[in-house]
Scaffold this motif. Structure first.
Motif, PDB file in Angstrom:
ATOM      1  N   TYR A 293      -6.682 -10.862  -2.339  1.00  0.00           N
ATOM      2  CA  TYR A 293      -5.749  -9.923  -2.015  1.00  0.00           C
ATOM      3  C   TYR A 293      -4.411 -10.173  -2.634  1.00  0.00           C
ATOM      4  O   TYR A 293      -3.631  -9.284  -3.296  1.00  0.00           O
ATOM      5  CB  TYR A 293      -5.504  -9.825  -0.422  1.00  0.00           C
ATOM      6  N   LYS A 294      -4.021 -11.661  -2.725  1.00  0.00           N
ATOM      7  CA  LYS A 294      -3.002 -12.098  -3.472  1.00  0.00           C
ATOM      8  C   LYS A 294      -3.018 -11.756  -4.732  1.00  0.00           C
ATOM      9  O   LYS A 294      -2.018 -11.327  -5.428  1.00  0.00           O
ATOM     10  CB  LYS A 294      -2.714 -13.577  -3.132  1.00  0.00           C
ATOM     11  N   ASN A 295      -3.971 -12.165  -5.515  1.00  0.00           N
ATOM     12  CA  ASN A 295      -4.282 -11.937  -6.933  1.00  0.00           C
ATOM     13  C   ASN A 295      -4.022 -10.180  -7.259  1.00  0.00           C
ATOM     14  O   ASN A 295      -3.624  -9.708  -8.195  1.00  0.00           O
ATOM     15  CB  ASN A 295      -5.458 -12.221  -7.311  1.00  0.00           C
ATOM     16  N   PHE A 296      -4.758  -9.253  -6.307  1.00  0.00           N
ATOM     17  CA  PHE A 296      -4.670  -7.972  -6.528  1.00  0.00           C
ATOM     18  C   PHE A 296      -3.289  -7.416  -6.462  1.00  0.00           C
ATOM     19  O   PHE A 296      -2.897  -6.753  -7.224  1.00  0.00           O
ATOM     20  CB  PHE A 296      -5.643  -7.325  -5.319  1.00  0.00           C
ATOM     21  N   ILE A 297      -2.524  -7.901  -5.365  1.00  0.00           N
ATOM     22  CA  ILE A 297      -1.144  -7.453  -5.330  1.00  0.00           C
ATOM     23  C   ILE A 297      -0.207  -7.931  -6.402  1.00  0.00           C
ATOM     24  O   ILE A 297       0.534  -7.131  -7.092  1.00  0.00           O
ATOM     25  CB  ILE A 297      -0.267  -8.264  -4.213  1.00  0.00           C
ATOM     26  N   LYS A 298      -0.282  -9.110  -7.030  1.00  0.00           N
ATOM     27  CA  LYS A 298       0.366  -9.544  -8.194  1.00  0.00           C
ATOM     28  C   LYS A 298       0.001  -8.754  -9.509  1.00  0.00           C
ATOM     29  O   LYS A 298       0.787  -8.487 -10.120  1.00  0.00           O
ATOM     30  CB  LYS A 298      -0.132 -11.374  -8.512  1.00  0.00           C
ATOM     31  N   LEU A 299      -1.330  -8.425  -9.805  1.00  0.00           N
ATOM     32  CA  LEU A 299      -1.788  -7.765 -10.769  1.00  0.00           C
ATOM     33  C   LEU A 299      -1.205  -6.408 -10.654  1.00  0.00           C
ATOM     34  O   LEU A 299      -0.946  -5.854 -11.939  1.00  0.00           O
ATOM     35  CB  LEU A 299      -3.202  -7.672 -10.866  1.00  0.00           C
ATOM     36  N   ASN A 300      -1.362  -5.633  -9.707  1.00  0.00           N
ATOM     37  CA  ASN A 300      -1.057  -4.527  -9.612  1.00  0.00           C
ATOM     38  C   ASN A 300       0.559  -4.052  -9.378  1.00  0.00           C
ATOM     39  O   ASN A 300       1.183  -3.088  -9.815  1.00  0.00           O
ATOM     40  CB  ASN A 300      -1.658  -3.851  -8.329  1.00  0.00           C
ATOM     41  N   LYS A 301       1.166  -5.127  -8.855  1.00  0.00           N
ATOM     42  CA  LYS A 301       2.668  -4.963  -9.001  1.00  0.00           C
ATOM     43  C   LYS A 301       3.369  -4.846 -10.654  1.00  0.00           C
ATOM     44  O   LYS A 301       4.319  -4.318 -10.737  1.00  0.00           O
ATOM     45  CB  LYS A 301       3.508  -6.137  -8.539  1.00  0.00           C
ATOM     46  N   ALA A 302       2.585  -5.696 -11.274  1.00  0.00           N
ATOM     47  CA  ALA A 302       2.739  -5.795 -12.718  1.00  0.00           C
ATOM     48  C   ALA A 302       2.925  -4.248 -13.399  1.00  0.00           C
ATOM     49  O   ALA A 302       3.704  -3.782 -14.298  1.00  0.00           O
ATOM     50  CB  ALA A 302       2.039  -6.461 -13.783  1.00  0.00           C
ATOM     51  N   GLY A 303       1.913  -3.480 -12.946  1.00  0.00           N
ATOM     52  CA  GLY A 303       2.007  -1.995 -13.307  1.00  0.00           C
ATOM     53  C   GLY A 303       2.175  -1.078 -12.125  1.00  0.00           C
ATOM     54  O   GLY A 303       1.465  -0.067 -11.800  1.00  0.00           O
TER      55      GLY A 303
ATOM     56  N   TYR B  87      -0.267   4.063  -5.555  1.00  0.00           N
ATOM     57  CA  TYR B  87      -1.145   4.411  -4.367  1.00  0.00           C
ATOM     58  C   TYR B  87      -2.034   3.283  -3.902  1.00  0.00           C
ATOM     59  O   TYR B  87      -2.124   2.786  -2.628  1.00  0.00           O
ATOM     60  CB  TYR B  87      -2.063   5.524  -4.535  1.00  0.00           C
ATOM     61  N   ARG B  88      -2.468   2.430  -4.792  1.00  0.00           N
ATOM     62  CA  ARG B  88      -3.121   1.302  -4.809  1.00  0.00           C
ATOM     63  C   ARG B  88      -2.545   0.313  -3.850  1.00  0.00           C
ATOM     64  O   ARG B  88      -2.886  -0.346  -2.863  1.00  0.00           O
ATOM     65  CB  ARG B  88      -3.734   0.658  -5.818  1.00  0.00           C
ATOM     66  N   LEU B  89      -1.270   0.004  -4.279  1.00  0.00           N
ATOM     67  CA  LEU B  89      -0.385  -0.922  -3.709  1.00  0.00           C
ATOM     68  C   LEU B  89      -0.099  -0.761  -2.077  1.00  0.00           C
ATOM     69  O   LEU B  89      -0.019  -1.202  -1.252  1.00  0.00           O
ATOM     70  CB  LEU B  89       0.943  -1.013  -4.293  1.00  0.00           C
TER      71      LEU B  89
END
Length: 122
Positions: free
Chosen positions: A9-19, A25-27
């Motif tokens: 979850y933490k990795n997902f948030i970090k990666l998706n905040k960059a884009g 919507y994903r965030l």
């Protein structure tokens, strides 16, 4: 399994905040399950009777209901062990719930796993 979910979850948030622009919507979907990935947040939401707490209760209910479809069996047991409560919410947005469950299923795998989780911000 729960620990892996939280790290992913933490990795997902970090990666998706960059884009942020293309993944907004994903965030939003991910933000709504933050209480599932962070036990302290869950406890605060419960204590404050936050509407997001009832959303997490509904997600846990759906995880338990679909444990054989999404392979959530072990995860649902761990959620019980951590004290997550399951309660159906009839007013939940069905489309959003489906997207949340898909994301949780992905986060239980290795798609967002990283051995370098110490550098990821909460």
């Amino acid at each position: 399994m729960y620990r892996q979910f939280c790290e992913n979850y933490k990795n997902f948030i970090k990666l998706n905040k960059a884009g942020l622009g293309k993944n907004e919507y994903r965030l939003k979907i991910a933000e709504s399950i933050r209480g599932l990935a962070d036990l302290e947040t869950y406890k605060k939401w419960k204590e404050n009777n936050d509407v997001r707490y009832s959303e997490i209760e509904n997600i846990v209910f759906e995880i338990k209901r679909r444990k054989d479809i999404y392979n959530f069996k072990s995860f649902s047991w761990e959620l019980d062990g951590y004290g997550f409560e399951a309660r159906k919410n009839n007013s939940a947005d069905r489309e959003k719930v489906e997207e949340q469950l898909k994301l949780i299923d992905i986060l239980l795998g290795t798609s967002y796993w990283s051995d370098n989780t110490d550098n990821i911000d909460k």
